[in-house]
Motif scaffolding. Structure first.
Motif, PDB file in Angstrom:
ATOM      1  N   ALA A  84       0.851  -1.180   0.000  1.00 36.45           N
ATOM      2  CA  ALA A  84       0.000   0.000   0.000  1.00 36.45           C
ATOM      3  C   ALA A  84       0.891   1.235   0.000  1.00 36.45           C
ATOM      4  N   ARG A  85       0.839   2.002  -1.064  1.00 43.93           N
ATOM      5  CA  ARG A  85       1.653   3.205  -1.187  1.00 43.93           C
ATOM      6  C   ARG A  85       0.732   4.402  -1.125  1.00 43.93           C
ATOM      7  N   VAL A  86       1.176   5.454  -0.460  1.00 47.99           N
ATOM      8  CA  VAL A  86       0.346   6.650  -0.349  1.00 47.99           C
ATOM      9  C   VAL A  86       1.016   7.805  -1.070  1.00 47.99           C
ATOM     10  N   GLY A  87       0.209   8.728  -1.556  1.00 51.34           N
ATOM     11  CA  GLY A  87       0.747   9.935  -2.149  1.00 51.34           C
ATOM     12  C   GLY A  87       1.246  10.859  -1.052  1.00 51.34           C
ATOM     13  N   ARG A  88       2.072  11.825  -1.394  1.00 55.12           N
ATOM     14  CA  ARG A  88       2.667  12.715  -0.387  1.00 55.12           C
ATOM     15  C   ARG A  88       1.590  13.428   0.429  1.00 55.12           C
ATOM     16  N   SER A  89       0.452  13.745  -0.191  1.00 53.92           N
ATOM     17  CA  SER A  89      -0.616  14.417   0.544  1.00 53.92           C
ATOM     18  C   SER A  89      -1.322  13.455   1.502  1.00 53.92           C
ATOM     19  N   GLU A  90      -1.121  12.145   1.316  1.00 52.28           N
ATOM     20  CA  GLU A  90      -1.760  11.143   2.157  1.00 52.28           C
ATOM     21  C   GLU A  90      -0.815  10.557   3.197  1.00 52.28           C
ATOM     22  N   VAL A  91       0.337  11.137   3.386  1.00 49.38           N
ATOM     23  CA  VAL A  91       1.300  10.645   4.359  1.00 49.38           C
ATOM     24  C   VAL A  91       0.657  10.657   5.737  1.00 49.38           C
ATOM     25  N   LEU A  92       0.845   9.582   6.484  1.00 48.50           N
ATOM     26  CA  LEU A  92       0.246   9.466   7.805  1.00 48.50           C
ATOM     27  C   LEU A  92       1.239   9.843   8.898  1.00 48.50           C
ATOM     28  N   LYS A  93       0.746  10.573   9.872  1.00 47.20           N
ATOM     29  CA  LYS A  93       1.565  10.921  11.028  1.00 47.20           C
ATOM     30  C   LYS A  93       1.534   9.745  11.996  1.00 47.20           C
ATOM     31  N   THR A  94       2.694   9.316  12.445  1.00 48.27           N
ATOM     32  CA  THR A  94       2.775   8.232  13.412  1.00 48.27           C
ATOM     33  C   THR A  94       3.801   8.594  14.485  1.00 48.27           C
ATOM     34  N   VAL A  95       3.700   7.896  15.619  1.00 48.30           N
ATOM     35  CA  VAL A  95       4.614   8.104  16.745  1.00 48.30           C
ATOM     36  C   VAL A  95       5.101   6.734  17.205  1.00 48.30           C
ATOM     37  N   VAL A  96       6.360   6.660  17.593  1.00 51.29           N
ATOM     38  CA  VAL A  96       6.955   5.422  18.085  1.00 51.29           C
ATOM     39  C   VAL A  96       6.407   5.140  19.485  1.00 51.29           C
ATOM     40  N   GLN A 118      20.486  -2.781   8.728  1.00 48.59           N
ATOM     41  CA  GLN A 118      20.248  -1.900   9.884  1.00 48.59           C
ATOM     42  C   GLN A 118      20.759  -0.502   9.546  1.00 48.59           C
ATOM     43  N   GLU A 119      19.860   0.487   9.580  1.00 43.54           N
ATOM     44  CA  GLU A 119      20.218   1.854   9.233  1.00 43.54           C
ATOM     45  C   GLU A 119      20.340   2.746  10.464  1.00 43.54           C
ATOM     46  N   SER A 120      19.353   2.688  11.338  1.00 46.81           N
ATOM     47  CA  SER A 120      19.313   3.531  12.528  1.00 46.81           C
ATOM     48  C   SER A 120      18.285   2.928  13.472  1.00 46.81           C
ATOM     49  N   GLN A 121      17.872   3.695  14.453  1.00 41.91           N
ATOM     50  CA  GLN A 121      16.785   3.304  15.336  1.00 41.91           C
ATOM     51  C   GLN A 121      15.940   4.535  15.605  1.00 41.91           C
ATOM     52  N   VAL A 122      14.692   4.305  15.977  1.00 40.51           N
ATOM     53  CA  VAL A 122      13.804   5.372  16.426  1.00 40.51           C
ATOM     54  C   VAL A 122      13.396   5.019  17.848  1.00 40.51           C
ATOM     55  N   ILE A 123      13.147   6.048  18.663  1.00 42.17           N
ATOM     56  CA  ILE A 123      12.868   5.811  20.073  1.00 42.17           C
ATOM     57  C   ILE A 123      11.493   6.342  20.465  1.00 42.17           C
ATOM     58  N   PHE A 124      11.028   5.903  21.626  1.00 45.76           N
ATOM     59  CA  PHE A 124       9.709   6.248  22.128  1.00 45.76           C
ATOM     60  C   PHE A 124       9.420   7.748  22.001  1.00 45.76           C
ATOM     61  N   GLY A 125       8.257   8.058  21.464  1.00 45.13           N
ATOM     62  CA  GLY A 125       7.821   9.441  21.332  1.00 45.13           C
ATOM     63  C   GLY A 125       8.321  10.136  20.082  1.00 45.13           C
ATOM     64  N   GLU A 126       9.192   9.473  19.316  1.00 49.61           N
ATOM     65  CA  GLU A 126       9.732  10.098  18.107  1.00 49.61           C
ATOM     66  C   GLU A 126       8.646  10.140  17.034  1.00 49.61           C
ATOM     67  N   ARG A 127       8.613  11.255  16.310  1.00 48.59           N
ATOM     68  CA  ARG A 127       7.622  11.461  15.254  1.00 48.59           C
ATOM     69  C   ARG A 127       8.171  10.952  13.937  1.00 48.59           C
ATOM     70  N   VAL A 128       7.359  10.138  13.234  1.00 47.23           N
ATOM     71  CA  VAL A 128       7.757   9.631  11.925  1.00 47.23           C
ATOM     72  C   VAL A 128       6.572   9.720  10.967  1.00 47.23           C
ATOM     73  N   LEU A 129       6.865   9.895   9.711  1.00 50.33           N
ATOM     74  CA  LEU A 129       5.826   9.918   8.684  1.00 50.33           C
ATOM     75  C   LEU A 129       5.760   8.543   8.035  1.00 50.33           C
TER      76      LEU A 129
END
Length: 188
Positions: free
Chosen positions: A2-14, A38-49
């Motif tokens: 499922a791919r979304v367009g840039r206008s449909e990007v969803l806001k998510t939080v870790v 392995q590229e990196s890590q995301v931590i609790f409360g971090e905002r990701v699209l």
């Protein structure tokens, strides 16, 4: 996928303590050799699209980890995170505190005997909420809307804008020294 367009990007939080940010939507190899995905890590409360979803993985842009990309622009670090590590939100939370200890326990109740929900790492973002005053404890709102507690000594308020001072420089060095001899983690 499922791919979304840039206008449909969803806001998510870790919502987990630490989640791997991977080049491909696949789990760790589990070997002691270098894991090339392995590229990196995301931590609790971090905002990701959230950009796309595939087989229990979400393609994301970690907007709090900017990199200068191939298009000569600053953009959040790209990668894949397990879907269970994220929660969709209508708007990003107004994080107003950060974990300043190496680790801080997120508790069900304001008591050291209370069950630990998560063990958060340095840099985890929190939303402090008012209400009941319990000495030594601070009430926080979890990304899923629930309430939890953290020791006051383990957190500090986030300033509205960056503050640069000699005191801040000393605190950065002091914090870094606290990790000497510890294990290496990508982003957590």
């Amino acid at each position: 996928m499922a791919r979304v367009g840039r206008s449909e990007v969803l806001k998510t939080v870790v919502v987990v303590a630490i989640a791997d940010l991977r080049r491909e939507p696949s789990p760790s190899t589990g070997t002691k050799s270098r894991d090339l995905s392995q590229e990196s890590q995301v931590i609790f409360g971090e905002r990701v699209l959230a950009l796309a979803e595939k087989n229990g993985w979400v393609q994301v842009e970690a907007i709090e980890q900017e990199e200068f990309n191939h298009n000569n622009a600053w953009q959040g670090y790209p990668g894949w995170v397990e879907k269970q590590a994220l929660i969709k939100v209508a708007d990003f939370p107004a994080n107003n505190a950060i974990v300043i200890s190496g680790y801080a326990s997120l508790k069900k109740k304001a008591s050291s005997l209370s069950k630990t929900i998560l063990k958060l790492s340095l840099g985890s973002r929190l939303v402090l909420v008012g209400g009941q005053a319990i000495p030594g404890w601070q009430s926080v709102r979890r990304p899923d809307g629930g309430q939890a507690w953290v020791r006051s000594r383990d957190i500090a308020p986030l300033p509205d804008k960056p503050v640069f001072s000699d005191d801040l420089r000393r605190k950065i060095v002091q914090t870094a020294r606290g990790f000497i001899g510890g294990p290496y983690f990508w982003g957590g």
